[in-house]
Design a protein around this motif. Structure first.
Motif, PDB file in Angstrom:
ATOM      1  N   MET A  14      -0.873  -1.441   0.998  1.00 61.78           N
ATOM      2  CA  MET A  14      -2.303  -1.529   1.306  1.00 61.78           C
ATOM      3  C   MET A  14      -3.098  -2.001   0.098  1.00 61.78           C
ATOM      4  SD  MET A  14      -3.855  -1.491   4.007  1.00 61.78           S
ATOM      5  CE  MET A  14      -5.447  -1.435   4.784  1.00 61.78           C
ATOM      6  N   GLY A  15      -2.630  -1.666  -1.115  1.00 64.32           N
ATOM      7  CA  GLY A  15      -3.293  -2.183  -2.312  1.00 64.32           C
ATOM      8  C   GLY A  15      -3.301  -3.703  -2.275  1.00 64.32           C
ATOM      9  N   HIS A  16      -2.180  -4.304  -1.898  1.00 58.87           N
ATOM     10  CA  HIS A  16      -2.117  -5.768  -1.799  1.00 58.87           C
ATOM     11  C   HIS A  16      -3.019  -6.275  -0.672  1.00 58.87           C
ATOM     12  CE1 HIS A  16       1.158  -5.479  -4.660  1.00 58.87           C
ATOM     13  NE2 HIS A  16       1.213  -6.789  -4.732  1.00 58.87           N
ATOM     14  N   ARG A  17      -2.988  -5.589   0.473  1.00 60.32           N
ATOM     15  CA  ARG A  17      -3.851  -6.042   1.585  1.00 60.32           C
ATOM     16  C   ARG A  17      -5.328  -5.945   1.198  1.00 60.32           C
ATOM     17  NH1 ARG A  17      -1.352  -2.703   6.510  1.00 60.32           N
ATOM     18  NH2 ARG A  17      -3.162  -3.454   7.657  1.00 60.32           N
ATOM     19  N   HIS A  18      -5.693  -4.897   0.446  1.00 60.59           N
ATOM     20  CA  HIS A  18      -7.087  -4.790  -0.005  1.00 60.59           C
ATOM     21  C   HIS A  18      -7.461  -5.965  -0.906  1.00 60.59           C
ATOM     22  CE1 HIS A  18      -8.831  -0.582   0.860  1.00 60.59           C
ATOM     23  NE2 HIS A  18      -7.955  -0.897   1.794  1.00 60.59           N
ATOM     24  N   LEU A  19      -6.533  -6.326  -1.794  1.00 63.28           N
ATOM     25  CA  LEU A  19      -6.850  -7.439  -2.692  1.00 63.28           C
ATOM     26  C   LEU A  19      -7.042  -8.732  -1.890  1.00 63.28           C
ATOM     27  CD1 LEU A  19      -5.573  -9.859  -4.845  1.00 63.28           C
ATOM     28  CD2 LEU A  19      -7.487  -8.368  -5.416  1.00 63.28           C
ATOM     29  N   PHE A  20      -6.216  -8.916  -0.843  1.00 64.00           N
ATOM     30  CA  PHE A  20      -6.385 -10.113  -0.009  1.00 64.00           C
ATOM     31  C   PHE A  20      -7.754 -10.062   0.697  1.00 64.00           C
ATOM     32  CE2 PHE A  20      -1.481  -9.874   0.501  1.00 64.00           C
ATOM     33  CZ  PHE A  20      -1.309 -10.390  -0.766  1.00 64.00           C
ATOM     34  N   LEU A  49       0.174  -6.976  -8.224  1.00 62.61           N
ATOM     35  CA  LEU A  49      -1.221  -7.049  -7.753  1.00 62.61           C
ATOM     36  C   LEU A  49      -2.084  -7.828  -8.744  1.00 62.61           C
ATOM     37  CD1 LEU A  49      -2.760  -5.934  -5.252  1.00 62.61           C
ATOM     38  CD2 LEU A  49      -3.771  -4.289  -6.796  1.00 62.61           C
ATOM     39  N   ALA A  50      -1.845  -7.578 -10.040  1.00 65.25           N
ATOM     40  CA  ALA A  50      -2.615  -8.283 -11.076  1.00 65.25           C
ATOM     41  C   ALA A  50      -2.414  -9.794 -10.950  1.00 65.25           C
ATOM     42  CB  ALA A  50      -2.212  -7.783 -12.456  1.00 65.25           C
ATOM     43  N   ALA A  51      -1.182 -10.208 -10.623  1.00 69.66           N
ATOM     44  CA  ALA A  51      -0.910 -11.651 -10.484  1.00 69.66           C
ATOM     45  C   ALA A  51      -1.734 -12.237  -9.328  1.00 69.66           C
ATOM     46  CB  ALA A  51       0.586 -11.868 -10.234  1.00 69.66           C
ATOM     47  N   HIS A  52      -1.886 -11.458  -8.245  1.00 68.15           N
ATOM     48  CA  HIS A  52      -2.710 -11.947  -7.126  1.00 68.15           C
ATOM     49  C   HIS A  52      -4.190 -12.029  -7.523  1.00 68.15           C
ATOM     50  CE1 HIS A  52       0.278 -12.276  -3.959  1.00 68.15           C
ATOM     51  NE2 HIS A  52       0.767 -11.100  -4.296  1.00 68.15           N
ATOM     52  N   VAL A  53      -4.629 -11.084  -8.360  1.00 68.21           N
ATOM     53  CA  VAL A  53      -6.028 -11.151  -8.831  1.00 68.21           C
ATOM     54  C   VAL A  53      -6.219 -12.460  -9.594  1.00 68.21           C
ATOM     55  CG1 VAL A  53      -7.761 -10.130 -10.378  1.00 68.21           C
ATOM     56  CG2 VAL A  53      -6.333  -8.632  -8.952  1.00 68.21           C
ATOM     57  N   THR A  54      -5.288 -12.748 -10.484  1.00 66.25           N
ATOM     58  CA  THR A  54      -5.404 -13.970 -11.295  1.00 66.25           C
ATOM     59  C   THR A  54      -5.409 -15.206 -10.390  1.00 66.25           C
ATOM     60  OG1 THR A  54      -4.253 -12.830 -13.069  1.00 66.25           O
ATOM     61  CG2 THR A  54      -4.397 -15.218 -13.242  1.00 66.25           C
ATOM     62  N   PHE A 349      -2.948 -12.415  12.559  1.00 60.91           N
ATOM     63  CA  PHE A 349      -3.243 -11.019  12.219  1.00 60.91           C
ATOM     64  C   PHE A 349      -3.615 -10.842  10.740  1.00 60.91           C
ATOM     65  CE2 PHE A 349      -2.259  -6.855  10.549  1.00 60.91           C
ATOM     66  CZ  PHE A 349      -3.052  -6.074  11.367  1.00 60.91           C
ATOM     67  N   ALA A 350      -2.858 -11.484   9.845  1.00 63.35           N
ATOM     68  CA  ALA A 350      -3.104 -11.282   8.407  1.00 63.35           C
ATOM     69  C   ALA A 350      -4.530 -11.695   8.040  1.00 63.35           C
ATOM     70  CB  ALA A 350      -2.085 -12.058   7.587  1.00 63.35           C
ATOM     71  N   GLU A 351      -5.046 -12.728   8.713  1.00 62.08           N
ATOM     72  CA  GLU A 351      -6.403 -13.188   8.406  1.00 62.08           C
ATOM     73  C   GLU A 351      -7.449 -12.202   8.944  1.00 62.08           C
ATOM     74  OE1 GLU A 351      -7.068 -17.294   9.453  1.00 62.08           O
ATOM     75  OE2 GLU A 351      -9.211 -17.156   8.960  1.00 62.08           O
ATOM     76  N   ALA A 358     -12.439  -7.048   3.976  1.00 65.43           N
ATOM     77  CA  ALA A 358     -13.569  -7.643   3.237  1.00 65.43           C
ATOM     78  C   ALA A 358     -14.884  -6.969   3.635  1.00 65.43           C
ATOM     79  CB  ALA A 358     -13.631  -9.146   3.507  1.00 65.43           C
ATOM     80  N   ILE A 359     -15.013  -6.653   4.928  1.00 61.40           N
ATOM     81  CA  ILE A 359     -16.239  -5.985   5.416  1.00 61.40           C
ATOM     82  C   ILE A 359     -16.375  -4.601   4.771  1.00 61.40           C
ATOM     83  CG2 ILE A 359     -17.411  -5.057   7.466  1.00 61.40           C
ATOM     84  CD1 ILE A 359     -15.875  -7.266   9.087  1.00 61.40           C
ATOM     85  N   GLU A 360     -15.248  -3.896   4.607  1.00 60.40           N
ATOM     86  CA  GLU A 360     -15.285  -2.579   3.950  1.00 60.40           C
ATOM     87  C   GLU A 360     -15.809  -2.708   2.519  1.00 60.40           C
ATOM     88  OE1 GLU A 360     -11.375  -0.514   6.057  1.00 60.40           O
ATOM     89  OE2 GLU A 360     -11.189  -1.337   4.057  1.00 60.40           O
TER      90      GLU A 360
END
Ligand SMILES: NC(=O)c1ccc[n+]([C@@H]2O[C@H](COP(=O)([O-])OP(=O)(O)OC[C@H]3O[C@@H](n4cnc5c(N)ncnc54)[C@H](O)[C@@H]3O)[C@@H](O)[C@H]2O)c1
Length: 424
Positions: A14-20, A49-54, A349-351, A358-360
């Motif tokens: 979920m941490g990854h899904r939140h970042l997306f 996760l940090a790599a996805h942030v970058t 679904f992923a989108e 994003a709304i949260e």
């Protein structure tokens, strides 16, 4: 305006899904956060996760393993807590005491008592605590609520929330089948509890039978190469952890609840949450009123609502919007989903998952910046946990249980062992 410096705490699925989701908000030009740190004791998860942030933000967040290390990053203003549930209350309370606002994934806390500790800390510190409850933010659920509030089907008399499936398969992870980690009736049920109150108002009493049918669960992903199989887990992010989970394991959490709910309005609910059903699975949520009924589609499916009125028959397509002339979604939802008056949508679904998360984040940022409460605050978050446990308490006690007695922690027969494992 300066972006809110955000620490991402818990960098698993979920941490990854939140970042997306945060990246989706960023792409829409609506992100008020700067993700400055990824925090997880599992270093490889924080690094990932940090790599996805970058990749999405072009900045390099700090990679840390504890809250002390997170504090040393400097200037943290808010945290987003996506750890497994036993850590929610300790981390959220610590964050608020450090002066940070917090968003925490559902279930708000692992037990009603854990939720009470979080509510107390929010009051004592004056910090904001938002619960990342996503299903209600689905634009189709917004429309369902508008139709009910407008009285389109008249006063509500009963609702049904019935789901069945699952057999003996692992749902996402081992911990979802462990009583002391957030069993499946809490993990999934808390979403349904929130939706039920969102649509129908307060639940006062439940009477439930609960069961643990499948005591050995199976993980079909064990030992497989995640890149060589079709991704079937939510948003396709879990397989890389599932490959290292055991092929078979013991389940200790109940996997079925059959309940009658009573609402403060006088309406009655029939609730069936079955995660061990064999044969044909089903999903059905419906609300019946004095003049008609609403058949509601699966959360995040984008499918239309089926409205049947005594004097109008089946109302199909965009015509449903004529009944709620004032209905419109908030600005972030409208920008992300491409319309203010939505009656259906269609994305992979992923989108959809990203857009709703994003709304949260948009709600959390707006609450921080304006001082208004978040949509799902500590009281509401705690109520959903209490409703799910009221079913488990009722099952253990074999009597009707009120939501208040669970919320106030007067009844905790079922939760006693979990509280003990948490040391609270
Ligand atoms: N809203 C939804 O649709 C939805 C979907 C899935 C999960 N969730 C919720 O998200 C949360 C996480 O679930 P998940 O599937 O990502 O679990 P997960 O097991 O994949 O990830 C949990 C992560 O938290 C980390 N962690 C544990 N203790 C920590 C600590 N003290 N500090 C920082 N990190 C810590 C773990 O190392 C792991 O990386 C749960 O509360 C779950 O109920 C919500």
């Amino acid at each position: 305006m300066e972006a809110i410096r955000l620490g991402l705490v818990g960098c698993g699925g979920m941490g990854h899904r939140h970042l997306f989701g945060l990246a989706e908000l960023h792409r829409a030009g609506l992100c008020r956060f700067a993700p400055v740190a990824a925090c997880d004791p599992r270093h490889e998860n924080a690094v990932s996760l940090a790599a996805h942030v970058t990749e999405h933000f072009g900045t390099r967040p700090a990679v840390v393993g504890t809250m002390d290390e997170l504090a040393s990053v400097g200037g943290i203003q808010a945290v987003d807590i996506c750890t497994d549930p036993p850590h929610h209350h300790t981390l959220a309370v610590e964050a608020m005491r450090r002066g940070w606002d917090a968003m925490v994934e559902k279930p708000m806390g692992l037990t009603a008592r854990a939720c009470r500790l979080m509510r107390q800390a929010a009051v004592e510190t004056g910090r904001l605590l938002s619960v990342a409850e996503n299903y209600r933010r689905d634009p189709i659920n917004r429309l369902a609520k508008a139709l009910l509030d407008q009285g389109v089907i008249g006063r509500t008399r009963f609702m049904m929330h019935n789901t069945a499936g699952g057999r003996d398969q692992m749902l996402i992870s081992v911990w979802r089948h462990q009583k002391n980690m957030s069993g499946i009736l809490l993990d999934v049920g808390v979403h349904f509890s929130d939706m039920i109150e969102y649509l129908m108002g307060d639940v006062t009493t439940v009477y439930a039978q609960t069961r643990l049918y499948e005591k050995t669960r199976k993980n079909p992903m064990a030992g497989k190469d995640p890149d060589a199989v079709e991704h079937t887990s939510p948003a396709g992010v879990y397989e890389r952890w599932q490959k290292d989970m055991p092929a078979e394991f013991e389940a200790t959490a109940e996997d079925a609840a059959y309940a009658t709910l009573v609402f403060a309005s006088g309406a009655v609910g029939q609730y069936l949450e079955e995660h061990a059903a064999h044969g044909r699975g089903f999903w059905h949520r419906a609300v019946y009123g004095e003049r008609g009924s609403l058949d509601l589609p699966g959360d995040r499916s984008g499918q239309p609502i089926n409205l049947t009125l005594d004097d109008g028959g089946l109302i199909e397509g965009a015509a449903i919007l004529d009944l709620v002339p004032d209905f419109h979604v908030d600005d972030a939802t409208a920008a992300l989903f491409g319309g203010t008056r939505l009656w259906r949508y269609s994305f992979p679904f992923a989108e959809t998952d990203r857009k709703i998360i994003a709304i949260e984040y948009a709600d959390f940022a707006d609450a921080i910046l304006t001082g208004r409460p978040p949509e799902v605050g500590p009281d509401m978050g705690a109520r959903s946990v209490a409703i799910s446990y009221a079913m488990l308490e009722s099952g253990a006690l074999n009597r009707p249980v009120t939501i208040d007695e669970v919320l106030d922690d007067r009844t905790h027969t079922y939760q006693a062992e979990i509280n003990e494992s948490l040391g609270i």
